[in-house]
Design a protein around this motif. Sequence first.
Motif, mmCIF file in Angstrom:
data_model
loop_
_atom_site.group_PDB
_atom_site.id
_atom_site.type_symbol
_atom_site.label_atom_id
_atom_site.label_comp_id
_atom_site.label_asym_id
_atom_site.label_seq_id
_atom_site.Cartn_x
_atom_site.Cartn_y
_atom_site.Cartn_z
ATOM 1 N N UNK A 66 -10.151 -28.370 33.989
ATOM 2 C CA UNK A 66 -9.060 -28.775 33.018
ATOM 3 C C UNK A 66 -10.017 -28.497 32.343
ATOM 4 N N UNK A 67 -9.702 -27.989 30.703
ATOM 5 C CA UNK A 67 -10.702 -27.871 29.399
ATOM 6 C C UNK A 67 -9.160 -28.854 28.700
ATOM 7 N N UNK A 68 -9.706 -30.098 28.551
ATOM 8 C CA UNK A 68 -8.409 -30.409 27.273
ATOM 9 C C UNK A 68 -8.995 -30.695 26.321
ATOM 10 N N UNK A 69 -8.153 -30.707 25.403
ATOM 11 C CA UNK A 69 -8.291 -31.940 24.068
ATOM 12 C C UNK A 69 -7.307 -33.265 24.651
ATOM 13 N N UNK A 70 -7.825 -34.631 23.837
ATOM 14 C CA UNK A 70 -7.302 -35.637 23.448
ATOM 15 C C UNK A 70 -5.624 -35.163 22.435
ATOM 16 N N UNK A 71 -4.731 -35.642 23.005
ATOM 17 C CA UNK A 71 -2.947 -35.456 22.334
ATOM 18 C C UNK A 71 -2.572 -36.749 22.299
ATOM 19 N N UNK A 72 -2.300 -36.883 21.111
ATOM 20 C CA UNK A 72 -1.160 -37.724 21.365
ATOM 21 C C UNK A 72 -0.051 -37.890 21.561
ATOM 22 N N UNK A 73 0.546 -38.824 21.458
ATOM 23 C CA UNK A 73 2.016 -38.718 22.509
ATOM 24 C C UNK A 73 2.866 -37.794 21.282
ATOM 25 N N UNK A 74 3.262 -37.099 20.253
ATOM 26 C CA UNK A 74 3.560 -36.481 19.701
ATOM 27 C C UNK A 74 2.935 -35.109 19.606
ATOM 28 N N UNK A 75 2.023 -34.664 20.140
ATOM 29 C CA UNK A 75 1.136 -33.435 21.025
ATOM 30 C C UNK A 75 0.139 -32.877 20.023
ATOM 31 N N UNK A 76 0.251 -33.779 19.195
ATOM 32 C CA UNK A 76 -0.815 -33.090 18.112
ATOM 33 C C UNK A 76 -2.435 -33.482 18.595
ATOM 34 N N UNK A 77 -3.592 -33.100 18.169
ATOM 35 C CA UNK A 77 -4.472 -32.898 18.859
ATOM 36 C C UNK A 77 -5.305 -34.589 17.685
ATOM 37 N N UNK A 78 -6.379 -35.276 18.703
ATOM 38 C CA UNK A 78 -7.068 -36.424 18.174
ATOM 39 C C UNK A 78 -7.790 -36.925 17.301
ATOM 40 N N UNK A 79 -8.432 -34.930 17.492
ATOM 41 C CA UNK A 79 -9.793 -35.312 17.006
ATOM 42 C C UNK A 79 -11.221 -35.227 17.639
ATOM 43 N N UNK A 80 -10.603 -35.974 19.215
ATOM 44 C CA UNK A 80 -11.799 -36.395 19.560
ATOM 45 C C UNK A 80 -12.470 -35.317 20.705
ATOM 46 N N UNK A 81 -13.441 -35.855 20.988
ATOM 47 C CA UNK A 81 -14.037 -34.258 21.827
ATOM 48 C C UNK A 81 -13.566 -33.800 23.150
ATOM 49 N N UNK A 82 -13.570 -32.775 23.353
ATOM 50 C CA UNK A 82 -12.390 -32.345 24.442
ATOM 51 C C UNK A 82 -13.174 -32.682 25.850
ATOM 52 N N UNK A 83 -12.619 -32.657 27.036
ATOM 53 C CA UNK A 83 -12.434 -33.026 28.268
ATOM 54 C C UNK A 83 -12.290 -32.019 29.207
ATOM 55 N N UNK A 84 -13.473 -31.901 30.023
ATOM 56 C CA UNK A 84 -13.613 -31.520 31.082
ATOM 57 C C UNK A 84 -12.972 -32.375 32.815
ATOM 58 N N UNK A 85 -12.346 -31.713 33.250
ATOM 59 C CA UNK A 85 -11.152 -32.916 34.623
ATOM 60 C C UNK A 85 -10.870 -31.846 35.797
ATOM 61 N N UNK A 86 -11.574 -32.469 36.340
ATOM 62 C CA UNK A 86 -11.384 -30.948 38.198
ATOM 63 C C UNK A 86 -10.150 -31.328 38.439
ATOM 64 N N UNK A 87 -9.381 -30.535 38.236
ATOM 65 C CA UNK A 87 -7.937 -30.669 38.623
ATOM 66 C C UNK A 87 -7.498 -30.281 39.769
ATOM 67 N N UNK A 88 -6.361 -30.498 40.490
ATOM 68 C CA UNK A 88 -5.935 -30.689 41.875
ATOM 69 C C UNK A 88 -4.369 -29.741 41.735
ATOM 70 N N UNK A 89 -3.499 -28.943 43.064
ATOM 71 C CA UNK A 89 -2.679 -28.353 43.047
ATOM 72 C C UNK A 89 -1.525 -28.836 42.545
ATOM 73 N N UNK A 90 -1.289 -29.860 43.063
ATOM 74 C CA UNK A 90 0.360 -30.485 42.805
ATOM 75 C C UNK A 90 0.619 -31.313 41.677
ATOM 76 N N UNK A 91 1.305 -31.685 40.860
ATOM 77 C CA UNK A 91 1.812 -33.055 39.716
ATOM 78 C C UNK A 91 1.747 -33.950 40.341
ATOM 79 N N UNK A 92 1.079 -35.269 39.658
ATOM 80 C CA UNK A 92 1.150 -36.609 39.980
ATOM 81 C C UNK A 92 1.542 -37.415 38.843
#
Length: 511
Positions: A66-92
């Motif tokens: 999962x390639x993801x950008x940091x978002x604030x609680x209102x859904x807007x990008x925070x301008x921080x470097x993006x994250x690369x995460x290992x995702x799982x099949x089901x939500x937690x």
Amino acid sequence: MHTTTAPGAATGRYLAAMRRRRPLDIDWAAAPTRHKRYPGAERVPLPWNHLVGELLRNLLGLTRIVWSHHLGDGGRPLGRPPMLLAGRPAPSGGGLYPVEAYVAAGEPHLPAALYHYDPVHHVVERVRGGDHVPALTGLLGGGGRADVVVVLSAVFWRSMFKYGDFGYRLVCQETGVLIAQALAVAERLGVAGRAHLRFADGEVDRLLGLDGAREATLAALTLSLPSTKHSRAEPPSLDELVSRPTAEESRPLARPMPAGGLAAALHRAGTLAAPVSSDPPAPPRPAARAARPAPEPAPMPRQAGWERRASPLAGYRPVPLAGGALGAVLGAACAGYPSDLPGTAKGPAATALCLLSLRVDGLPCGAYWYDPAGHTLHEPSATIPIDAVTAGPLLANTRVALRGAAAVLIPVGDPVAGAPVFGDRWYRMQQMEAGLMVQRAALAATALGLAARIHSDGANGTTDEVLGLAAGPLRSLSFLVMGTPPTGGPLVTRPIHGLVSQEVMPPDPQA
């Protein structure tokens, strides 16, 4: 100190405290690891074409990048470097993954032993030798023959360090999510599965080597694999298995649930000395007025939703939802499922399903209760506009999601209706069924090209008022927001394909 032992008393105290809960100060330094290991145990690689391995990988494994950008609680990008995460099949809840999987199996599927699944390396770790399947099936309500047993346990502190006692509710619902995931994957693999929610907790925990406070069993799945001609030797007894040494798990250990907390009290009150055989109460029926036919279900695509499911972070496009898609999702959420809870073969036994129609072709905006028996939608007795939901205590990301969403599915139930039969265990069984329903709906939505995300904060008193539940015993249990995913945005997900037949990692020089 509370001394009341009436059925449902611990549930009542827990629910009252959760209604009064306030935001917590989170000590991130106290966060445990998001998976456990048995570092000294023998490790058995799981080939990608192995039935048990494929089931475990699509239950708790690392299956996507999962390639993801940091978002604030209102859904807007925070301008921080993006994250690369290992995702799982089901939500937690919070991405904390408090549930672990143990596997009891024997030849020809795996060498006879009790195993723990290591999702990072896609291997099973041998916790104790010997065929544990007969001993485990003998402890499960409904028993029966099985080739493999998968036990789902909860490391409570993994969720509770962040959410406090509310984490217990999230853990129970996540167990239901994983049951739905396992049954869906098993069906696609041609494996017959059955969920078990009623069993002697202490005995199952003892067999798995769990202390019941730091980690405890919440559910189990029995699996009947395609028939083979392999014969089994006489299995060891439960006491003989428990007397054998077990592998040591990694340190440091997660903290136990706070012994004096209401979640710990509820869990203790919900344990069973033996399986219960009495029937549960009838499924709930919310008070309602007029009824209309629900949209005819659209055909479901052949592609499984769990292969592509991902929770949207930045809301939905404000696009109307086809009525046929909604009909298909409603049917999937309320379909029967194999379990040891009487009545589930026909549909959910502890919960009903309500709906907020926001943008659905052919269905007016409003609140409804879905009756699967007649495939009908009933308007609630209350006449509060559904916009009032946004006046509730919602998080900012939930408000962002509701702006463009097409519909919201809300499992509801009476948290104490089953207490006369099941005692306080009813709470966790009902929460598991709520998790199962929303995951089934999410998988169906994904298969249809939609997106869905669970927003637990949406299950609150204001939502109950909109649904016409506030004056009665029923309460909202979960809150699944659904709609058309954005065409682009801050989240990019790519699957990790199984291209190898064995574990790939450098040898351990200390081995």
